[in-house]
Structures are given as structure tokens and as C-alpha cells.
Design a protein around this motif. Sequence first.
Motif, PDB file in Angstrom:
ATOM      1  N   ALA A 120      71.343  -6.760   8.113  1.00  0.00           N
ATOM      2  CA  ALA A 120      70.561  -7.889   7.603  1.00  0.00           C
ATOM      3  C   ALA A 120      71.514  -9.036   7.291  1.00  0.00           C
ATOM      4  CB  ALA A 120      69.799  -7.487   6.343  1.00  0.00           C
ATOM      5  N   ASP A 121      70.959 -10.230   7.242  1.00  0.00           N
ATOM      6  CA  ASP A 121      71.723 -11.416   6.841  1.00  0.00           C
ATOM      7  C   ASP A 121      72.262 -11.208   5.425  1.00  0.00           C
ATOM      8  OD1 ASP A 121      72.611 -13.882   6.006  1.00  0.00           O
ATOM      9  OD2 ASP A 121      70.774 -14.968   6.549  1.00  0.00           O
ATOM     10  N   ALA A 122      73.593 -11.150   5.293  1.00  0.00           N
ATOM     11  CA  ALA A 122      74.200 -10.834   3.995  1.00  0.00           C
ATOM     12  C   ALA A 122      74.020 -11.957   2.985  1.00  0.00           C
ATOM     13  CB  ALA A 122      75.685 -10.521   4.163  1.00  0.00           C
ATOM     14  N   ARG A 123      73.595 -13.137   3.430  1.00  0.00           N
ATOM     15  CA  ARG A 123      73.362 -14.234   2.475  1.00  0.00           C
ATOM     16  C   ARG A 123      71.918 -14.288   2.007  1.00  0.00           C
ATOM     17  NH1 ARG A 123      77.632 -18.268   2.849  1.00  0.00           N
ATOM     18  NH2 ARG A 123      79.013 -17.682   4.539  1.00  0.00           N
ATOM     19  N   ASN A 124      71.078 -13.429   2.543  1.00  0.00           N
ATOM     20  CA  ASN A 124      69.642 -13.470   2.251  1.00  0.00           C
ATOM     21  C   ASN A 124      69.228 -12.247   1.420  1.00  0.00           C
ATOM     22  OD1 ASN A 124      66.853 -13.249   2.306  1.00  0.00           O
ATOM     23  ND2 ASN A 124      66.648 -13.909   4.443  1.00  0.00           N
ATOM     24  N   PRO A 125      69.088 -12.428   0.090  1.00  0.00           N
ATOM     25  CA  PRO A 125      68.788 -11.284  -0.781  1.00  0.00           C
ATOM     26  C   PRO A 125      67.488 -10.572  -0.409  1.00  0.00           C
ATOM     27  CG  PRO A 125      69.315 -13.245  -2.089  1.00  0.00           C
ATOM     28  CD  PRO A 125      69.213 -13.689  -0.659  1.00  0.00           C
ATOM     29  N   VAL A 126      66.502 -11.325   0.057  1.00  0.00           N
ATOM     30  CA  VAL A 126      65.222 -10.694   0.405  1.00  0.00           C
ATOM     31  C   VAL A 126      65.415  -9.756   1.600  1.00  0.00           C
ATOM     32  CG1 VAL A 126      62.852 -11.113   1.168  1.00  0.00           C
ATOM     33  CG2 VAL A 126      63.927 -12.644  -0.503  1.00  0.00           C
ATOM     34  N   ALA A 127      66.168 -10.233   2.594  1.00  0.00           N
ATOM     35  CA  ALA A 127      66.446  -9.398   3.772  1.00  0.00           C
ATOM     36  C   ALA A 127      67.246  -8.162   3.370  1.00  0.00           C
ATOM     37  CB  ALA A 127      67.208 -10.213   4.816  1.00  0.00           C
ATOM     38  N   VAL A 128      68.220  -8.365   2.489  1.00  0.00           N
ATOM     39  CA  VAL A 128      69.063  -7.231   2.079  1.00  0.00           C
ATOM     40  C   VAL A 128      68.238  -6.194   1.325  1.00  0.00           C
ATOM     41  CG1 VAL A 128      71.038  -6.548   0.657  1.00  0.00           C
ATOM     42  CG2 VAL A 128      71.177  -8.604   2.085  1.00  0.00           C
ATOM     43  N   ARG A 129      67.276  -6.664   0.527  1.00  0.00           N
ATOM     44  CA  ARG A 129      66.420  -5.706  -0.190  1.00  0.00           C
ATOM     45  C   ARG A 129      65.629  -4.835   0.776  1.00  0.00           C
ATOM     46  NH1 ARG A 129      63.860  -9.736  -3.729  1.00  0.00           N
ATOM     47  NH2 ARG A 129      65.763 -10.633  -4.555  1.00  0.00           N
ATOM     48  N   ARG A 130      65.304  -5.397   1.931  1.00  0.00           N
ATOM     49  CA  ARG A 130      64.582  -4.597   2.941  1.00  0.00           C
ATOM     50  C   ARG A 130      65.414  -3.399   3.397  1.00  0.00           C
ATOM     51  NH1 ARG A 130      62.389  -9.657   5.915  1.00  0.00           N
ATOM     52  NH2 ARG A 130      60.516  -9.916   4.698  1.00  0.00           N
ATOM     53  N   ILE A 172      78.457  -2.855   2.952  1.00  0.00           N
ATOM     54  CA  ILE A 172      79.606  -3.480   3.621  1.00  0.00           C
ATOM     55  C   ILE A 172      79.125  -4.723   4.361  1.00  0.00           C
ATOM     56  CG2 ILE A 172      81.318  -3.182   5.453  1.00  0.00           C
ATOM     57  CD1 ILE A 172      81.290  -0.147   4.727  1.00  0.00           C
ATOM     58  N   VAL A 173      79.867  -5.835   4.220  1.00  0.00           N
ATOM     59  CA  VAL A 173      79.582  -7.047   4.990  1.00  0.00           C
ATOM     60  C   VAL A 173      80.442  -7.024   6.245  1.00  0.00           C
ATOM     61  CG1 VAL A 173      79.619  -9.566   5.014  1.00  0.00           C
ATOM     62  CG2 VAL A 173      78.982  -8.343   2.915  1.00  0.00           C
ATOM     63  N   HIS A 174      79.781  -7.110   7.406  1.00  0.00           N
ATOM     64  CA  HIS A 174      80.478  -7.119   8.697  1.00  0.00           C
ATOM     65  C   HIS A 174      80.714  -8.564   9.114  1.00  0.00           C
ATOM     66  CE1 HIS A 174      78.771  -3.158   8.265  1.00  0.00           C
ATOM     67  NE2 HIS A 174      79.543  -2.712   9.229  1.00  0.00           N
ATOM     68  N   LEU A 175      81.941  -8.856   9.477  1.00  0.00           N
ATOM     69  CA  LEU A 175      82.324 -10.229   9.830  1.00  0.00           C
ATOM     70  C   LEU A 175      82.702 -10.314  11.299  1.00  0.00           C
ATOM     71  CD1 LEU A 175      84.602 -11.083   6.757  1.00  0.00           C
ATOM     72  CD2 LEU A 175      82.154 -11.548   7.075  1.00  0.00           C
ATOM     73  N   PRO A 176      82.491 -11.523  11.903  1.00  0.00           N
ATOM     74  CA  PRO A 176      82.882 -11.691  13.303  1.00  0.00           C
ATOM     75  C   PRO A 176      84.396 -11.702  13.496  1.00  0.00           C
ATOM     76  CG  PRO A 176      81.781 -13.691  12.468  1.00  0.00           C
ATOM     77  CD  PRO A 176      81.763 -12.684  11.357  1.00  0.00           C
ATOM     78  N   ALA A 177      85.138 -12.135  12.460  1.00  0.00           N
ATOM     79  CA  ALA A 177      86.602 -12.230  12.619  1.00  0.00           C
ATOM     80  C   ALA A 177      87.263 -12.343  11.257  1.00  0.00           C
ATOM     81  CB  ALA A 177      86.967 -13.449  13.474  1.00  0.00           C
ATOM     82  N   LEU A 187      77.509 -10.688  15.990  1.00  0.00           N
ATOM     83  CA  LEU A 187      78.113 -11.409  14.863  1.00  0.00           C
ATOM     84  C   LEU A 187      78.484 -12.838  15.272  1.00  0.00           C
ATOM     85  CD1 LEU A 187      80.218  -8.478  13.409  1.00  0.00           C
ATOM     86  CD2 LEU A 187      78.557  -9.830  12.105  1.00  0.00           C
ATOM     87  N   ALA A 188      78.989 -12.988  16.491  1.00  0.00           N
ATOM     88  CA  ALA A 188      79.353 -14.328  16.963  1.00  0.00           C
ATOM     89  C   ALA A 188      78.094 -15.180  17.119  1.00  0.00           C
ATOM     90  CB  ALA A 188      80.110 -14.233  18.283  1.00  0.00           C
ATOM     91  N   ALA A 189      77.026 -14.599  17.677  1.00  0.00           N
ATOM     92  CA  ALA A 189      75.776 -15.349  17.860  1.00  0.00           C
ATOM     93  C   ALA A 189      75.163 -15.707  16.511  1.00  0.00           C
ATOM     94  CB  ALA A 189      74.779 -14.525  18.689  1.00  0.00           C
ATOM     95  N   SER A 229      77.687 -15.483  10.958  1.00  0.00           N
ATOM     96  CA  SER A 229      78.016 -15.229   9.544  1.00  0.00           C
ATOM     97  C   SER A 229      77.985 -13.730   9.289  1.00  0.00           C
ATOM     98  CB  SER A 229      77.022 -15.973   8.657  1.00  0.00           C
ATOM     99  OG  SER A 229      77.273 -15.690   7.299  1.00  0.00           O
ATOM    100  N   GLY A 230      78.144 -13.359   8.020  1.00  0.00           N
ATOM    101  CA  GLY A 230      78.268 -11.943   7.689  1.00  0.00           C
ATOM    102  C   GLY A 230      76.958 -11.179   7.769  1.00  0.00           C
ATOM    103  N   LEU A 231      77.033  -9.947   8.226  1.00  0.00           N
ATOM    104  CA  LEU A 231      75.876  -9.052   8.261  1.00  0.00           C
ATOM    105  C   LEU A 231      76.135  -7.869   7.339  1.00  0.00           C
ATOM    106  CD1 LEU A 231      75.045  -8.925  12.090  1.00  0.00           C
ATOM    107  CD2 LEU A 231      73.779 -10.136  10.279  1.00  0.00           C
ATOM    108  N   ALA A 232      75.249  -7.702   6.356  1.00  0.00           N
ATOM    109  CA  ALA A 232      75.323  -6.513   5.507  1.00  0.00           C
ATOM    110  C   ALA A 232      74.726  -5.360   6.287  1.00  0.00           C
ATOM    111  CB  ALA A 232      74.528  -6.742   4.226  1.00  0.00           C
ATOM    112  N   ALA A 233      75.455  -4.256   6.374  1.00  0.00           N
ATOM    113  CA  ALA A 233      74.922  -3.121   7.139  1.00  0.00           C
ATOM    114  C   ALA A 233      75.467  -1.796   6.612  1.00  0.00           C
ATOM    115  CB  ALA A 233      75.259  -3.254   8.626  1.00  0.00           C
TER     116      ALA A 233
END
Length: 343
Positions: free
Chosen positions: A39-49, A63-68, A130-132, A135-139
Motif C-alpha cells: 500500500a502507499d506508505a504515505r496514505n494511512p487509510v490504505a495502510v489500515r487496509r 517495512i517501507v519498500h523504496l525504489p532506491a 516502485l519506480a512507476a 515513492s515508498g510502499l508499505a508491505a
Amino acid sequence: MRLLGVVPAQEDNIQSAAEALRAGELVGLPTETVYGLAADARNPVAVRRIFAAKGRPADHPLIVHLPALDQLSQWAAAVPVEAVALGRAFWPGPLTLILKRQPHVPDEVTGGQDTVGVRVPAHPAALALLAAFGSGLAAPSANRFGRISPTTAAHVAEELGDAVAMVIDGGACEVGIESTILDLSRLDTCGPVILRPGAISADAIAAVIGQRPLGRAESEGAGGAQAPRVAGALAAHYAPRTPMRLVEPAALADEAGRQLAAGVRTGVLARAGASFPRGVTVRMAPADVEGYAHALYANLRDLDAAELDLILVEAVPLETAWDAVRDRLGRAAVGAGLEQDET
Ligand code: TXA
Ligand code: MG
């Protein structure tokens, strides 16, 4: 929610996945370790899902996954030289660093702690997404809480298919067990601490930073009271529903025979070379540690689906190279046979 199911890791699907993530939906993400539920790591609603889909307690951080590596300072408030050196040495790769967080990182991601876990995954589809996304993805791993982590897209679809916009099919995960978690947030007081062993060993880390990290248990004497919570540190985790026990190699065939004779439907996860009484369901695991780890969760899933009363797992060598596998097997054995809400 749209249910596109499992889709191949090609450009148009990567773009749709990035759009779904921007819209606050969840995506099944292949990585080199295990599949993630992103989920989008900047979006609390998405992360709650994510927490709702996994049935995971809200105070377990993600964990936040980063492109680089160059995005690290957007998430971590303090980036010690050790973090940069390790990122350069092992990213993209199966190493998660725990660092002091930037204030904007949502509490939903950090479990309310003042730290954040970050890594750059080594999988072409993950890096493309991640490149597309940019930003960070919480997963977390894309399994129900406490259960066996998924190492194929089909595992994710089986377990969490209803919760995701789509699962990107990146094939079977190469490493097969979760990343090494290294805590660098308490360097002053505890030094570097391995919270979860994985494919990147303490020796490999020491070779880069010139200091050998402590294990979690060793660090507990040195200020364990403030030790961060780690879901993977629960005694019961990664577990099949079927009861499971670890058995020394020399006793394995006899024990399997004894159980079978007592009417217990018995399965065995053995390492190459052994032979077993007829009627025992046997999975042969590769003898080398990389091969064993790669196949471990799929082997446990298969045995768990085989309508057995008991799974006997041949104990693995005591050498440090097997630490991460031994850790997962130990927790799986403790959690095996328990109902979901007991783990
Ligand atoms: O290989 C992996 O790490 C996989 C793939 C998808 O990247 N992810 C994974 O996520 O295993 P998960 O959520 O199943 O396990 C992450 C672990 C949890 O035990 C969590 O408690 C710990 O990382 N963690 C995350 N952020 C943390 C933090 N700020 N402090 C301490 N532990 C943290
Ligand atoms: Mg997990």
C-alpha cells in the motif's frame, strides 16, 4: 474493489498497479524474499487496509519498500554512515534497516514507534512498480497474520485474493524467506542488532561496517526494555495449521513409522537422502541452505494441504548459515496447529 486477480509482470499491468496504489488500494507485490501486500506508505487509510486484510494487530510496524537508496533520507530522520554503507553493499537486496523515522511517516506504518523499517527489494517487478509509483510502499508479507509467508502469486491469491486490486506475478521468490532485519536506531546504546535473521548474515554485515551485530537475545541484556516490537519475534509465527514437530535426523524415519503405526497421518519434510516407511507423505527439501530456504514455505504449504495429522520436520544443521531457516522452523513449530487468533 476491482478484482483483476493474478497478472503477469508486464509494463501495462505495472502502470495499473501503480494507479491502484495511488487510489489507496492494495497490490500483491513479488520480491526476492516473499510476496508483499503493498500500500502507499504515505496514505494511512490504505495502510489500515493492510492490517484489516491480514488480521494483523495494529501495533506491528510495516517495512517501507523504496525504489532506491537515494530516497532513504525522505523516510529516515537520521541516516548513520553504517546505513549508507550497508545500503550500497546490499541494496537492492534482502536487508531491512530500522532507523529513526521522519515525522511525516504515518503511525500506521511504524506502529507508533519513533523508528521506520526500510529496504530496497531485489526483484525486477518490484523495482519497476516502485519506480512507476515513485515513492515508498508499505508491505508486510502477504499472508494472514501468523501463517506461512507466500512465495508465489498463487499463494497470495489463495489467501488474500479478495483484498487486493491485483497480484503481480513475479514467479517463485528466489530467496524464499524474509529479509534480515538490522536495527540501527539504537547504535549509541546497543550497537547494531539483528532483530530477525535472514539471507544477509551477521558476518556479511560485520564485513561492511566493521562491527559484528548482536542477535536479538544478546541485545536484550543491553537495554532490551526499549527493544522494538517485531512480529517475526513472536514465538509462534510462519505456522501451518497442521501440528508440526522438529525431529533429529537420526530419529526421523523411526518416529515417522511409529506415528503411522499409531494411526497418525504423518508427513515429513526431509533433507535429501533419507528413506521412509510407505504411507508417510514425504517432501524432500534441497540439502543446501539456499535451496532449502527457497522451497521452505511452499513445502510447508503443500504438507499443510495434504490432510495430515502431523508434520515432522528434519532438524537442520546447527551451523550459523542455517540460523534464518532454523529461526523460521522453530516459530512454525510453536505456532503449528493453533487457530488463527491464538498466534
Ligand atoms: O522480506 C521481507 O522483509 C518481506 C518482504 C515483503 O519485503 N516483508 C516482511 O514483512 O517480512 P513483515 O511485515 O511480514 O515483517 C516485517 C517485520 C515485522 O516483524 C515488523 O515488526 C518488523 O519487520 N518491523 C517493521 N518496522 C519495524 C520497526 N520500525 N521497528 C522494529 N521492527 C519493525
Ligand atoms: Mg510476515
